[in-house]
Design a protein around this motif. Structure first.
Motif, PDB file in Angstrom:
ATOM      1  N   HIS A  55       0.843  -1.190   0.000  1.00 59.20           N
ATOM      2  CA  HIS A  55       0.000   0.000   0.000  1.00 59.20           C
ATOM      3  C   HIS A  55       0.882   1.245   0.000  1.00 59.20           C
ATOM      4  CE1 HIS A  55      -3.383  -2.563   1.993  1.00 59.20           C
ATOM      5  NE2 HIS A  55      -3.229  -2.793   0.699  1.00 59.20           N
ATOM      6  N   LEU A  56       0.938   1.892  -1.156  1.00 53.48           N
ATOM      7  CA  LEU A  56       1.797   3.062  -1.335  1.00 53.48           C
ATOM      8  C   LEU A  56       0.969   4.344  -1.361  1.00 53.48           C
ATOM      9  CD1 LEU A  56       4.185   1.785  -4.177  1.00 53.48           C
ATOM     10  CD2 LEU A  56       4.422   1.501  -1.695  1.00 53.48           C
ATOM     11  N   LEU A  57       1.624   5.446  -1.021  1.00 50.08           N
ATOM     12  CA  LEU A  57       1.006   6.752  -1.205  1.00 50.08           C
ATOM     13  C   LEU A  57       0.737   6.978  -2.687  1.00 50.08           C
ATOM     14  CD1 LEU A  57       3.351   8.809   1.137  1.00 50.08           C
ATOM     15  CD2 LEU A  57       0.962   8.224   1.611  1.00 50.08           C
ATOM     16  N   ASN A  58      -0.343   7.680  -2.981  1.00 46.67           N
ATOM     17  CA  ASN A  58      -0.674   7.996  -4.369  1.00 46.67           C
ATOM     18  C   ASN A  58      -0.247   9.406  -4.746  1.00 46.67           C
ATOM     19  OD1 ASN A  58      -2.074   5.452  -4.841  1.00 46.67           O
ATOM     20  ND2 ASN A  58      -3.567   6.249  -3.387  1.00 46.67           N
ATOM     21  N   VAL A  59       0.486  10.048  -3.837  1.00 48.12           N
ATOM     22  CA  VAL A  59       1.068  11.369  -4.067  1.00 48.12           C
ATOM     23  C   VAL A  59       2.568  11.255  -3.814  1.00 48.12           C
ATOM     24  CG1 VAL A  59       1.099  13.785  -3.320  1.00 48.12           C
ATOM     25  CG2 VAL A  59      -1.061  12.521  -3.359  1.00 48.12           C
ATOM     26  N   ALA A  78       6.386  11.901  -2.634  1.00 47.22           N
ATOM     27  CA  ALA A  78       6.867  12.237  -1.294  1.00 47.22           C
ATOM     28  C   ALA A  78       7.046  13.734  -1.091  1.00 47.22           C
ATOM     29  CB  ALA A  78       8.182  11.508  -1.031  1.00 47.22           C
ATOM     30  N   ALA A  79       7.469  14.443  -2.113  1.00 54.07           N
ATOM     31  CA  ALA A  79       7.757  15.870  -1.978  1.00 54.07           C
ATOM     32  C   ALA A  79       6.516  16.706  -1.691  1.00 54.07           C
ATOM     33  CB  ALA A  79       8.443  16.388  -3.238  1.00 54.07           C
ATOM     34  N   SER A  80       5.335  16.132  -1.903  1.00 54.26           N
ATOM     35  CA  SER A  80       4.097  16.906  -1.741  1.00 54.26           C
ATOM     36  C   SER A  80       3.273  16.473  -0.538  1.00 54.26           C
ATOM     37  CB  SER A  80       3.234  16.776  -3.004  1.00 54.26           C
ATOM     38  OG  SER A  80       3.915  17.257  -4.139  1.00 54.26           O
ATOM     39  N   MET A  81       3.851  15.669   0.355  1.00 54.86           N
ATOM     40  CA  MET A  81       3.049  15.067   1.427  1.00 54.86           C
ATOM     41  C   MET A  81       3.363  15.602   2.815  1.00 54.86           C
ATOM     42  SD  MET A  81       0.684  12.995   0.468  1.00 54.86           S
ATOM     43  CE  MET A  81       0.409  11.962   1.910  1.00 54.86           C
ATOM     44  N   GLY A  82       3.979  16.779   2.913  1.00 53.37           N
ATOM     45  CA  GLY A  82       4.228  17.357   4.226  1.00 53.37           C
ATOM     46  C   GLY A  82       2.942  17.581   4.993  1.00 53.37           C
ATOM     47  N   MET A  83       3.025  17.504   6.318  1.00 56.00           N
ATOM     48  CA  MET A  83       1.850  17.636   7.173  1.00 56.00           C
ATOM     49  C   MET A  83       1.344  19.078   7.261  1.00 56.00           C
ATOM     50  SD  MET A  83       1.594  16.342  11.104  1.00 56.00           S
ATOM     51  CE  MET A  83       0.037  15.952  11.902  1.00 56.00           C
ATOM     52  N   PHE A  84       2.263  20.035   7.105  1.00 54.59           N
ATOM     53  CA  PHE A  84       1.909  21.434   7.276  1.00 54.59           C
ATOM     54  C   PHE A  84       1.974  22.171   5.934  1.00 54.59           C
ATOM     55  CE2 PHE A  84       3.861  20.095  11.301  1.00 54.59           C
ATOM     56  CZ  PHE A  84       2.785  20.317  12.151  1.00 54.59           C
ATOM     57  N   ALA A  85       0.999  23.048   5.718  1.00 54.23           N
ATOM     58  CA  ALA A  85       0.983  23.828   4.480  1.00 54.23           C
ATOM     59  C   ALA A  85       2.228  24.700   4.368  1.00 54.23           C
ATOM     60  CB  ALA A  85      -0.283  24.692   4.431  1.00 54.23           C
ATOM     61  N   SER A  86       2.792  25.109   5.498  1.00 58.17           N
ATOM     62  CA  SER A  86       3.990  25.950   5.480  1.00 58.17           C
ATOM     63  C   SER A  86       5.270  25.155   5.238  1.00 58.17           C
ATOM     64  CB  SER A  86       4.115  26.711   6.805  1.00 58.17           C
ATOM     65  OG  SER A  86       4.217  25.797   7.894  1.00 58.17           O
ATOM     66  N   LYS A  87       5.172  23.822   5.342  1.00 60.54           N
ATOM     67  CA  LYS A  87       6.340  22.953   5.147  1.00 60.54           C
ATOM     68  C   LYS A  87       5.950  21.756   4.269  1.00 60.54           C
ATOM     69  CE  LYS A  87       7.931  24.093   9.826  1.00 60.54           C
ATOM     70  NZ  LYS A  87       8.228  23.536  11.174  1.00 60.54           N
ATOM     71  N   PRO A  88       5.647  22.002   3.002  1.00 60.18           N
ATOM     72  CA  PRO A  88       5.132  20.921   2.151  1.00 60.18           C
ATOM     73  C   PRO A  88       6.119  19.778   1.943  1.00 60.18           C
ATOM     74  CG  PRO A  88       5.634  22.871   0.849  1.00 60.18           C
ATOM     75  CD  PRO A  88       5.716  23.285   2.279  1.00 60.18           C
ATOM     76  N   GLN A  89       7.400  19.996   2.169  1.00 57.29           N
ATOM     77  CA  GLN A  89       8.383  18.935   1.984  1.00 57.29           C
ATOM     78  C   GLN A  89       8.790  18.273   3.304  1.00 57.29           C
ATOM     79  OE1 GLN A  89      11.708  20.127  -0.521  1.00 57.29           O
ATOM     80  NE2 GLN A  89      10.433  19.736  -2.311  1.00 57.29           N
ATOM     81  N   THR A 127      18.613   7.953   0.071  1.00 57.08           N
ATOM     82  CA  THR A 127      18.385   7.671  -1.349  1.00 57.08           C
ATOM     83  C   THR A 127      16.967   8.022  -1.798  1.00 57.08           C
ATOM     84  OG1 THR A 127      17.682   5.365  -0.991  1.00 57.08           O
ATOM     85  CG2 THR A 127      20.049   5.783  -1.207  1.00 57.08           C
ATOM     86  N   VAL A 128      16.079   8.317  -0.863  1.00 55.18           N
ATOM     87  CA  VAL A 128      14.695   8.670  -1.217  1.00 55.18           C
ATOM     88  C   VAL A 128      14.699   9.986  -1.986  1.00 55.18           C
ATOM     89  CG1 VAL A 128      12.473   9.431  -0.284  1.00 55.18           C
ATOM     90  CG2 VAL A 128      13.622   7.424   0.683  1.00 55.18           C
ATOM     91  N   SER A 129      13.913  10.034  -3.055  1.00 55.29           N
ATOM     92  CA  SER A 129      13.780  11.274  -3.828  1.00 55.29           C
ATOM     93  C   SER A 129      12.360  11.814  -3.716  1.00 55.29           C
ATOM     94  CB  SER A 129      14.120  11.027  -5.302  1.00 55.29           C
ATOM     95  OG  SER A 129      13.071  10.333  -5.950  1.00 55.29           O
ATOM     96  N   GLY A 130      12.218  13.069  -4.049  1.00 56.95           N
ATOM     97  CA  GLY A 130      10.918  13.716  -3.936  1.00 56.95           C
ATOM     98  C   GLY A 130       9.862  13.147  -4.857  1.00 56.95           C
ATOM     99  N   SER A 131      10.268  12.472  -5.924  1.00 55.74           N
ATOM    100  CA  SER A 131       9.306  11.911  -6.869  1.00 55.74           C
ATOM    101  C   SER A 131       8.869  10.495  -6.507  1.00 55.74           C
ATOM    102  CB  SER A 131       9.905  11.905  -8.279  1.00 55.74           C
ATOM    103  OG  SER A 131      11.065  11.095  -8.319  1.00 55.74           O
ATOM    104  N   ASP A 132       9.398   9.945  -5.411  1.00 58.63           N
ATOM    105  CA  ASP A 132       9.067   8.573  -5.019  1.00 58.63           C
ATOM    106  C   ASP A 132       7.661   8.475  -4.432  1.00 58.63           C
ATOM    107  OD1 ASP A 132      11.551   7.710  -5.797  1.00 58.63           O
ATOM    108  OD2 ASP A 132      12.404   7.659  -3.779  1.00 58.63           O
ATOM    109  N   PHE A 133       7.055   7.309  -4.623  1.00 56.03           N
ATOM    110  CA  PHE A 133       5.792   6.963  -3.974  1.00 56.03           C
ATOM    111  C   PHE A 133       6.129   5.996  -2.844  1.00 56.03           C
ATOM    112  CE2 PHE A 133       4.743   8.125  -8.312  1.00 56.03           C
ATOM    113  CZ  PHE A 133       3.673   8.984  -8.141  1.00 56.03           C
ATOM    114  N   LEU A 134       6.059   6.466  -1.627  1.00 55.44           N
ATOM    115  CA  LEU A 134       6.551   5.710  -0.480  1.00 55.44           C
ATOM    116  C   LEU A 134       5.422   4.962   0.219  1.00 55.44           C
ATOM    117  CD1 LEU A 134       9.048   8.334   0.961  1.00 55.44           C
ATOM    118  CD2 LEU A 134       9.530   6.391  -0.542  1.00 55.44           C
ATOM    119  N   PRO A 135       5.751   3.985   1.066  1.00 55.27           N
ATOM    120  CA  PRO A 135       4.718   3.206   1.769  1.00 55.27           C
ATOM    121  C   PRO A 135       3.856   4.081   2.676  1.00 55.27           C
ATOM    122  CG  PRO A 135       6.832   2.078   1.863  1.00 55.27           C
ATOM    123  CD  PRO A 135       7.106   3.452   1.308  1.00 55.27           C
TER     124      PRO A 135
END
Length: 457
Positions: free
Chosen positions: A53-57, A59-70, A82-90
């Motif tokens: 079960h992976l995120l559908n967004v 990683a770079a766009s999944m920050g918890m706070f609107a002020s800290k999106p990364q 090695t994780v990149s912002g374009s990855d779909f993580l668990p």
């Protein structure tokens, strides 16, 4: 400002709002009553432990706070550079991230003089009055200045046509998430039907196909189409999409919007670029549509929008394609009409195919994955029923949660906004449409925190 605030819900939306409030500098200490029920801040989506079960967004766009999106990307990279912002993580990793950020906010709270009480009970009633909101749970109650519903989607209901003895058999699964959490490995050649073909259906197929290696799977939906897949690499629109948005705003008509979108995709390198360029303004566009046009969208275009908007990670799409190629997964078009319990204990499912032809087949297990339940008028959820029955909140006209203002303020039975009763997340679909994913939830949390902490004078 509201000093005493009740937050009802144990999922990601509640956790985000709690954390957002505790991160703020306030003139007076806050007293938060967080009614988590049996939740831990992860919610259903991020409570899964399955590696499939992976995120559908990305990683770079999944920050918890609107002020800290990364923020999530930074968290993930701290453990694995090695994780990149374009990855779909668990999704389980994201659940850990949510818990860690809530713990940080809690630790800061006491130093700032804030008080947070996590109450592991389910709220039974909310009674809003001009002076505050009475929160009832069991034999106890609390008086707060304001209350926020962050309960996610409503418990799913079985589809019409499913016999009572089918439900009693335990072979028809109305809610797939508790089922997946407890499903045991099984070597039998089970025949499994999945009703629906959205992202939840994909999660079910990936998880059960590993636990049940000899099972075969059939999925039934109106169009027989899976969600679209993300591109392997992130893409950005060539422009800001302003011209398209302006054209849509000038003529809030679903038929015209579809024509405009088709025209835009014909001139784009990839249709996903067009869809993604609208994400930040989708809620604004939704508010422009009159109810008649919203209803038309739900009847005729919703399925296509959901396929394009809520996409699968590329590796997930590859796994599903491999299941199909191996013959373990078949897709069918049509509508489920009845599910009956056969003499041999199997489930006899009759579907109506396109053109009206009926077909009956037998299955060992049927899993319902037809999307989020947001019908506050017909739900059995005790708190929602209490609010609606007593006129404290009003069902949205099209079954998309509660009638509310864009800031989350719920409307009472007369259609007037409550000054101290709010919602966040899924049950605001009627007001905002895009109201289920973290990029939207965190913006709601920021805006609602502004409202709650604003001078009420």
């Amino acid at each position: 400002m509201f000093r005493k605030v009740a937050i009802i819900g144990g999922g990601a939306a509640a956790a985000t709002l709690v954390s957002e409030l505790l991160e703020r500098r306030t003139t007076q200490p806050l007293h938060l009553y967080w009614y988590t029920g049996d939740g831990s801040g992860r919610g259903i989506a991020y409570g899964t432990r399955s590696p499939h079960h992976l995120l559908n967004v990305r990683a770079a766009s999944m920050g918890m706070f609107a002020s800290k999106p990364q923020g999530f990307l930074e968290y993930a990279q701290a453990a694995d550079p090695t994780v990149s912002g374009s990855d779909f993580l668990p999704r389980r990793l994201y659940g850990e991230y949510l818990e860690s950020r809530v713990a940080q906010a809690m630790a800061k709270a006491s130093a700032s003089g804030h008080e947070v009480r996590q109450i592991p009970f389910t709220v039974d009633s909310l009674v809003p009055e001009p002076s505050g909101v009475t929160v009832g749970y069991g034999d106890e109650s609390n008086q707060t200045d304001a209350a926020v519903l962050a309960i996610g989607s409503l418990p799913p209901r079985s589809l019409p046509g499913v016999d009572a003895d089918v439900i009693a058999s335990g072979r028809y699964i109305t809610d797939p998430w508790p089922f997946l959490a407890n499903a045991e490995p099984d070597e039998r050649p089970l025949r499994v039907l999945v009703i629906g073909l959205g992202l939840t259906a994909v999660d079910v197929l990936l998880d059960l196909s590993e636990r049940w290696p000899n099972a075969t799977f059939t999925a039934l939906s109106r169009h027989g189409l899976l969600p679209e897949a993300h591109l392997s690499a992130a893409s950005a629109p060539a422009g800001d999409g302003a011209e398209l948005v302006e054209a849509l705003e000038d003529d809030p008509n679903i038929r015209m919007w579809i024509a405009r979108l088709r025209e835009a995709t014909e001139h784009a390198d990839d249709w996903r670029v067009v869809t993604d360029s609208l994400r930040s303004v989708t809620s604004k566009l939704w508010t422009l549509l009159p109810d008649e046009q919203r209803s038309r969208f739900l009847r005729h275009a919703r399925w296509a929008w959901e396929r394009a908007r809520h996409r699968m990670p590329p590796q997930v799409a590859e796994s599903i394609a491999a299941m199909e190629k191996a013959g373990r997964f078949l897709r069918g078009r049509g509508r489920m009409q009845t599910v009956k319990l056969a003499d041999d204990g199997s489930l006899s499912v009759t579907r109506v195919k396109p053109g009206g032809v009926k077909e009956t087949a037998s299955f060992d297990v049927v899993v319902q994955t037809v999307g989020l339940n947001t019908d506050t008028l017909r739900t059995e959820h005790p708190l929602v029923r209490q609010l609606v029955t007593n006129g404290h909140a009003r069902p949205e006209a099209l079954g998309l949660g509660f009638a509310a203002q864009a800031n989350g303020a719920l409307l009472d039975g007369d259609g007037k906004p409550r000054p101290n009763l709010f919602a966040i997340g899924t049950l605001l679909r009627g007001a905002l449409w895009e109201s289920t994913a973290m990029p939207e939830i965190r913006v709601q949390a920021r805006n609602l925190a502004d409202t709650l902490l604003r001078d009420q004078g």
